[in-house]
Design a protein around this motif. Sequence first.
Motif, PDB file in Angstrom:
ATOM      1  N   TYR A  17       0.871  -1.209   0.000  1.00 45.67           N
ATOM      2  CA  TYR A  17       0.000   0.000   0.000  1.00 45.67           C
ATOM      3  C   TYR A  17       0.889   1.234   0.000  1.00 45.67           C
ATOM      4  O   TYR A  17       1.786   1.355   0.844  1.00 45.67           O
ATOM      5  CB  TYR A  17      -0.898   0.013   1.229  1.00 45.67           C
ATOM      6  N   GLU A  43      -1.799  -5.662   5.227  1.00 47.67           N
ATOM      7  CA  GLU A  43      -2.332  -5.967   6.539  1.00 47.67           C
ATOM      8  C   GLU A  43      -1.937  -4.905   7.560  1.00 47.67           C
ATOM      9  O   GLU A  43      -2.697  -4.570   8.470  1.00 47.67           O
ATOM     10  CB  GLU A  43      -1.845  -7.334   7.001  1.00 47.67           C
ATOM     11  N   GLU A  45      -1.406  -1.689   6.939  1.00 46.00           N
ATOM     12  CA  GLU A  45      -2.216  -0.481   6.710  1.00 46.00           C
ATOM     13  C   GLU A  45      -3.635  -0.695   7.205  1.00 46.00           C
ATOM     14  O   GLU A  45      -4.251   0.207   7.784  1.00 46.00           O
ATOM     15  CB  GLU A  45      -2.222  -0.132   5.227  1.00 46.00           C
ATOM     16  N   ARG A  46      -4.134  -1.949   7.032  1.00 44.10           N
ATOM     17  CA  ARG A  46      -5.494  -2.219   7.509  1.00 44.10           C
ATOM     18  C   ARG A  46      -5.573  -2.103   9.024  1.00 44.10           C
ATOM     19  O   ARG A  46      -6.507  -1.536   9.569  1.00 44.10           O
ATOM     20  CB  ARG A  46      -5.947  -3.604   7.072  1.00 44.10           C
ATOM     21  N   GLN A  49      -5.723   1.572   9.909  1.00 43.19           N
ATOM     22  CA  GLN A  49      -6.993   2.220   9.565  1.00 43.19           C
ATOM     23  C   GLN A  49      -8.128   1.707  10.441  1.00 43.19           C
ATOM     24  O   GLN A  49      -9.060   2.451  10.763  1.00 43.19           O
ATOM     25  CB  GLN A  49      -7.322   1.986   8.096  1.00 43.19           C
ATOM     26  N   GLU A  50      -8.067   0.410  10.839  1.00 39.77           N
ATOM     27  CA  GLU A  50      -9.079  -0.115  11.743  1.00 39.77           C
ATOM     28  C   GLU A  50      -9.027   0.607  13.079  1.00 39.77           C
ATOM     29  O   GLU A  50     -10.051   0.838  13.727  1.00 39.77           O
ATOM     30  CB  GLU A  50      -8.898  -1.621  11.928  1.00 39.77           C
ATOM     31  N   GLN A  53     -10.857   3.797  12.602  1.00 39.33           N
ATOM     32  CA  GLN A  53     -12.248   3.695  12.138  1.00 39.33           C
ATOM     33  C   GLN A  53     -13.263   4.336  13.078  1.00 39.33           C
ATOM     34  O   GLN A  53     -14.139   5.089  12.633  1.00 39.33           O
ATOM     35  CB  GLN A  53     -12.592   2.223  11.896  1.00 39.33           C
TER      36      GLN A  53
END
Length: 463
Positions: A17, A43, A45-46, A49-50, A53
């Motif tokens: 990413y 993973e 970056e996710r 961001q989680e 959220q």
Amino acid sequence: MPPRSLLPPLTPPVMRYCRAERVFLCETCAAQDHRGHELVLLEQERALQEAEQPKVLSAVEDRIDELGASIAQSRRTVALIKNAAVAERERVSQLFAEAAAALHSFQKEVLGFIEEGEATMLGRSQGDLRRQEEQRSRLSRARHDLSQVPEADSVSFLQELLALRLALEEGSGPGPSPPKELSFTKSSQAVRAVRDVLASACAVQWEQLRGQGSDEDGLQKLGSEAEAESQDPDSTNLLDSDVPRDYFLKFAYIVDLDSDTADKFLQLYGTKGVKRVLCPINYPESATRFTHCEQVLGEGALDRGTYYWEVEIIEGWVSVGVMAEGFSPQEPYDRGRLGRNAHSCCLQWNGRNFSVWFHGLEVALPHDFSPTVGVCLEYADRALAFYAVRDGKMSLLRRLKASRPRRSGALASPTDPFQSRLDSHFAELFTHRLKPAFFLESVDAHLQIGPLKKSCITVLKRR
């Protein structure tokens, strides 16, 4: 080829990413086109961001609530504009209908005034015509009968001659004179004045609407600016210089002399002419009649607006001006004359020069005699101006008005007693309704609401 179940499992490609350009990349693209960019595993970056959220979702909820409130306000504004436009259209339509009804009513009144005047004057003139025709017929018959008498018939001769004499005596004396004035012919002047005022008002209001449609206080600001301009002496420079007479005629006011105010030593000629006489006239009793001053007022009273009228000085010493409605006509001579009190002011011609009077003070004017004097009453500006009218031009004789204080707070002419008197008391005169006023000082004084032609002046002098 080995069976599919025996093949080694495919390994999914590793995804990266790019935080700089916010795109997903394979290893090959990341190595070729995004060198130097911050690249992280998908993973990783996710997970980041989680963690963010809940904060994002909270901001979204807040924004949705804000938009909901804003949408509700916008809907109320749209509804308000629509409802206001509908109500304003209804009000404007109603006002136009009322204005049209007022104009229609005025039209009916004016046309009725013309018809009534025509019927009255026609009835009188046609009656005179019928009587004259009948008299001529009687005279013709009597003359014919006398001519038919035999020479020897003395009795018949005497009878017919007597009949002829009697018929002649019935019509002795001057015939009816033509009317001095057709009263209904001033109707067009009145309607023209209404038309001009209406057209001017429409133009002014339209300019205000176009220039201030988005300003809530626009009309109030314009009104304040217009009032300030009307109080500024510089705004009336046009009235202080030589200007065409036609400019003033748009403010023309029809002055009719009020016979119920005329002093007993004043002889009126219709509603336009007046002359001072030696023998008192047996006028009927009137509470408004002057008893100690040879004065007469115009009919009606003036307030608001601008008015202009002209006066012809035919002979003698004459004063022309205005007087407050309700001023006692029983005031003694020294306080009741025009300009000798706080309730009137005037321009005087004393046989040598013009002068102006107010509140008992006089100022001589360095101007030659002009038989035609124009009077301009500017009610909104609280001013009264006198002009010499010659060859269609207006020359200012004097404009009476309180001085406007200068920025320092001092008055314009502190050493001028007459101007100081104006500054102190002249504005109070305009708290009353005003009437055109005329004072005939000398025994041969004679004036006419004008202007007059020379031939008319000659006829009036012979009366």
